[in-house]
Design a protein around this motif. Structure first.
Motif, PDB file in Angstrom:
ATOM      1  N   ARG A 148     -54.988 -94.519-110.817  1.00  0.00           N
ATOM      2  CA  ARG A 148     -54.930 -93.354-111.697  1.00  0.00           C
ATOM      3  C   ARG A 148     -53.747 -92.501-111.252  1.00  0.00           C
ATOM      4  O   ARG A 148     -53.624 -92.183-110.067  1.00  0.00           O
ATOM      5  CB  ARG A 148     -56.235 -92.570-111.579  1.00  0.00           C
ATOM      6  CG  ARG A 148     -56.326 -91.358-112.460  1.00  0.00           C
ATOM      7  CD  ARG A 148     -56.368 -91.692-113.901  1.00  0.00           C
ATOM      8  NE  ARG A 148     -57.700 -92.028-114.349  1.00  0.00           N
ATOM      9  CZ  ARG A 148     -57.983 -92.243-115.621  1.00  0.00           C
ATOM     10  NH1 ARG A 148     -57.053 -92.167-116.540  1.00  0.00           N
ATOM     11  NH2 ARG A 148     -59.191 -92.551-115.982  1.00  0.00           N
ATOM     12  N   VAL A 149     -52.857 -92.179-112.184  1.00  0.00           N
ATOM     13  CA  VAL A 149     -51.703 -91.319-111.878  1.00  0.00           C
ATOM     14  C   VAL A 149     -51.662 -90.166-112.876  1.00  0.00           C
ATOM     15  O   VAL A 149     -52.181 -90.266-113.988  1.00  0.00           O
ATOM     16  CB  VAL A 149     -50.361 -92.097-111.910  1.00  0.00           C
ATOM     17  CG1 VAL A 149     -50.339 -93.173-110.838  1.00  0.00           C
ATOM     18  CG2 VAL A 149     -50.088 -92.684-113.266  1.00  0.00           C
ATOM     19  N   THR A 150     -51.056 -89.059-112.463  1.00  0.00           N
ATOM     20  CA  THR A 150     -50.921 -87.882-113.307  1.00  0.00           C
ATOM     21  C   THR A 150     -49.484 -87.774-113.785  1.00  0.00           C
ATOM     22  O   THR A 150     -48.550 -87.803-112.980  1.00  0.00           O
ATOM     23  CB  THR A 150     -51.317 -86.614-112.526  1.00  0.00           C
ATOM     24  OG1 THR A 150     -52.651 -86.770-112.026  1.00  0.00           O
ATOM     25  CG2 THR A 150     -51.256 -85.384-113.415  1.00  0.00           C
ATOM     26  N   LEU A 151     -49.310 -87.654-115.098  1.00  0.00           N
ATOM     27  CA  LEU A 151     -47.990 -87.537-115.690  1.00  0.00           C
ATOM     28  C   LEU A 151     -47.471 -86.105-115.553  1.00  0.00           C
ATOM     29  O   LEU A 151     -48.230 -85.189-115.227  1.00  0.00           O
ATOM     30  CB  LEU A 151     -48.046 -87.924-117.171  1.00  0.00           C
ATOM     31  CG  LEU A 151     -48.596 -89.313-117.481  1.00  0.00           C
ATOM     32  CD1 LEU A 151     -48.596 -89.539-118.996  1.00  0.00           C
ATOM     33  CD2 LEU A 151     -47.802 -90.393-116.775  1.00  0.00           C
ATOM     34  N   THR A 152     -46.194 -85.913-115.828  1.00  0.00           N
ATOM     35  CA  THR A 152     -45.614 -84.573-115.708  1.00  0.00           C
ATOM     36  C   THR A 152     -46.249 -83.579-116.674  1.00  0.00           C
ATOM     37  O   THR A 152     -46.234 -82.377-116.409  1.00  0.00           O
ATOM     38  CB  THR A 152     -44.086 -84.606-115.931  1.00  0.00           C
ATOM     39  OG1 THR A 152     -43.817 -85.212-117.197  1.00  0.00           O
ATOM     40  CG2 THR A 152     -43.378 -85.379-114.834  1.00  0.00           C
ATOM     41  N   ASN A 153     -46.837 -84.073-117.766  1.00  0.00           N
ATOM     42  CA  ASN A 153     -47.497 -83.174-118.715  1.00  0.00           C
ATOM     43  C   ASN A 153     -48.950 -82.903-118.339  1.00  0.00           C
ATOM     44  O   ASN A 153     -49.679 -82.245-119.074  1.00  0.00           O
ATOM     45  CB  ASN A 153     -47.404 -83.721-120.138  1.00  0.00           C
ATOM     46  CG  ASN A 153     -48.207 -84.987-120.345  1.00  0.00           C
ATOM     47  OD1 ASN A 153     -48.889 -85.469-119.442  1.00  0.00           O
ATOM     48  ND2 ASN A 153     -48.116 -85.555-121.538  1.00  0.00           N
ATOM     49  N   GLY A 154     -49.408 -83.448-117.205  1.00  0.00           N
ATOM     50  CA  GLY A 154     -50.766 -83.231-116.725  1.00  0.00           C
ATOM     51  C   GLY A 154     -51.764 -84.299-117.154  1.00  0.00           C
ATOM     52  O   GLY A 154     -52.887 -84.311-116.650  1.00  0.00           O
ATOM     53  N   ALA A 155     -51.397 -85.167-118.082  1.00  0.00           N
ATOM     54  CA  ALA A 155     -52.304 -86.226-118.523  1.00  0.00           C
ATOM     55  C   ALA A 155     -52.501 -87.247-117.401  1.00  0.00           C
ATOM     56  O   ALA A 155     -51.580 -87.518-116.636  1.00  0.00           O
ATOM     57  CB  ALA A 155     -51.743 -86.928-119.759  1.00  0.00           C
ATOM     58  N   GLU A 156     -53.704 -87.792-117.316  1.00  0.00           N
ATOM     59  CA  GLU A 156     -53.996 -88.831-116.344  1.00  0.00           C
ATOM     60  C   GLU A 156     -54.054 -90.178-117.059  1.00  0.00           C
ATOM     61  O   GLU A 156     -54.676 -90.297-118.121  1.00  0.00           O
ATOM     62  CB  GLU A 156     -55.313 -88.562-115.616  1.00  0.00           C
ATOM     63  CG  GLU A 156     -55.217 -87.396-114.666  1.00  0.00           C
ATOM     64  CD  GLU A 156     -56.423 -87.283-113.772  1.00  0.00           C
ATOM     65  OE1 GLU A 156     -57.437 -87.979-114.021  1.00  0.00           O
ATOM     66  OE2 GLU A 156     -56.375 -86.509-112.817  1.00  0.00           O
ATOM     67  N   VAL A 157     -53.400 -91.168-116.476  1.00  0.00           N
ATOM     68  CA  VAL A 157     -53.338 -92.520-117.057  1.00  0.00           C
ATOM     69  C   VAL A 157     -53.491 -93.544-115.938  1.00  0.00           C
ATOM     70  O   VAL A 157     -53.398 -93.221-114.761  1.00  0.00           O
ATOM     71  CB  VAL A 157     -51.996 -92.751-117.797  1.00  0.00           C
ATOM     72  CG1 VAL A 157     -51.828 -91.771-118.962  1.00  0.00           C
ATOM     73  CG2 VAL A 157     -50.815 -92.662-116.843  1.00  0.00           C
ATOM     74  N   TRP A 158     -53.723 -94.785-116.340  1.00  0.00           N
ATOM     75  CA  TRP A 158     -53.730 -95.893-115.382  1.00  0.00           C
ATOM     76  C   TRP A 158     -52.313 -96.440-115.248  1.00  0.00           C
ATOM     77  O   TRP A 158     -51.582 -96.536-116.229  1.00  0.00           O
ATOM     78  CB  TRP A 158     -54.645 -97.023-115.851  1.00  0.00           C
ATOM     79  CG  TRP A 158     -56.096 -96.707-115.852  1.00  0.00           C
ATOM     80  CD1 TRP A 158     -56.912 -96.641-116.943  1.00  0.00           C
ATOM     81  CD2 TRP A 158     -56.924 -96.465-114.733  1.00  0.00           C
ATOM     82  NE1 TRP A 158     -58.175 -96.346-116.575  1.00  0.00           N
ATOM     83  CE2 TRP A 158     -58.222 -96.231-115.199  1.00  0.00           C
ATOM     84  CE3 TRP A 158     -56.697 -96.381-113.365  1.00  0.00           C
ATOM     85  CZ2 TRP A 158     -59.295 -95.942-114.360  1.00  0.00           C
ATOM     86  CZ3 TRP A 158     -57.754 -96.107-112.526  1.00  0.00           C
ATOM     87  CH2 TRP A 158     -59.042 -95.887-113.037  1.00  0.00           C
ATOM     88  N   ALA A 159     -51.952 -96.810-114.041  1.00  0.00           N
ATOM     89  CA  ALA A 159     -50.682 -97.498-113.790  1.00  0.00           C
ATOM     90  C   ALA A 159     -50.969 -98.606-112.794  1.00  0.00           C
ATOM     91  O   ALA A 159     -51.854 -98.489-111.946  1.00  0.00           O
ATOM     92  CB  ALA A 159     -49.633 -96.541-113.238  1.00  0.00           C
ATOM     93  N   TYR A 160     -50.228 -99.678-112.911  1.00  0.00           N
ATOM     94  CA  TYR A 160     -50.385-100.815-112.000  1.00  0.00           C
ATOM     95  C   TYR A 160     -49.200-100.841-111.040  1.00  0.00           C
ATOM     96  O   TYR A 160     -48.058-100.774-111.459  1.00  0.00           O
ATOM     97  CB  TYR A 160     -50.419-102.131-112.781  1.00  0.00           C
ATOM     98  CG  TYR A 160     -51.674-102.327-113.564  1.00  0.00           C
ATOM     99  CD1 TYR A 160     -52.745-103.038-113.042  1.00  0.00           C
ATOM    100  CD2 TYR A 160     -51.810-101.788-114.833  1.00  0.00           C
ATOM    101  CE1 TYR A 160     -53.911-103.220-113.764  1.00  0.00           C
ATOM    102  CE2 TYR A 160     -52.960-101.952-115.569  1.00  0.00           C
ATOM    103  CZ  TYR A 160     -54.005-102.673-115.026  1.00  0.00           C
ATOM    104  OH  TYR A 160     -55.172-102.837-115.749  1.00  0.00           O
ATOM    105  N   TYR A 161     -49.508-100.896-109.749  1.00  0.00           N
ATOM    106  CA  TYR A 161     -48.467-101.104-108.747  1.00  0.00           C
ATOM    107  C   TYR A 161     -49.080-101.732-107.513  1.00  0.00           C
ATOM    108  O   TYR A 161     -50.284-101.712-107.323  1.00  0.00           O
ATOM    109  CB  TYR A 161     -47.697 -99.814-108.430  1.00  0.00           C
ATOM    110  CG  TYR A 161     -48.503 -98.627-107.953  1.00  0.00           C
ATOM    111  CD1 TYR A 161     -48.721 -98.420-106.609  1.00  0.00           C
ATOM    112  CD2 TYR A 161     -48.982 -97.693-108.856  1.00  0.00           C
ATOM    113  CE1 TYR A 161     -49.433 -97.315-106.168  1.00  0.00           C
ATOM    114  CE2 TYR A 161     -49.695 -96.585-108.428  1.00  0.00           C
ATOM    115  CZ  TYR A 161     -49.904 -96.403-107.087  1.00  0.00           C
ATOM    116  OH  TYR A 161     -50.615 -95.309-106.661  1.00  0.00           O
ATOM    117  N   ALA A 162     -48.217-102.332-106.704  1.00  0.00           N
ATOM    118  CA  ALA A 162     -48.682-103.073-105.514  1.00  0.00           C
ATOM    119  C   ALA A 162     -49.156-102.118-104.436  1.00  0.00           C
ATOM    120  O   ALA A 162     -48.742-100.988-104.358  1.00  0.00           O
ATOM    121  CB  ALA A 162     -47.563-103.937-104.974  1.00  0.00           C
TER     122      ALA A 162
END
Length: 66
Positions: free
Chosen positions: A52-66
């Protein structure tokens, strides 16, 4: 808070994210169903994990990384 880098797995090179306090990464936001998210999890396999990551606009989204 991330920057784009690469990750090598054997002879293949893949994109990856790493934490960096002042970093920014451009990307796309996709709306997916729970079933589609499960398919993506399987596709990404053991190389990436969903975070789970937070975007610069404050929205939370899923991102995939190692």
């Amino acid at each position: 808070g991330y920057r784009k880098t690469t990750l090598q797995d054997g002879t293949e090179v893949f994109p990856n994210l790493v934490p960096e306090s002042e970093g920014t990464v451009s990307g796309r936001i996709l709306d997916v169903t729970d079933a589609e998210l499960a398919l993506i999890d399987r596709y990404e396999g053991d190389l990436y994990a969903r975070h789970r990551v937070t975007l610069t606009n404050g929205a939370e989204v899923w991102a995939y990384y190692a």
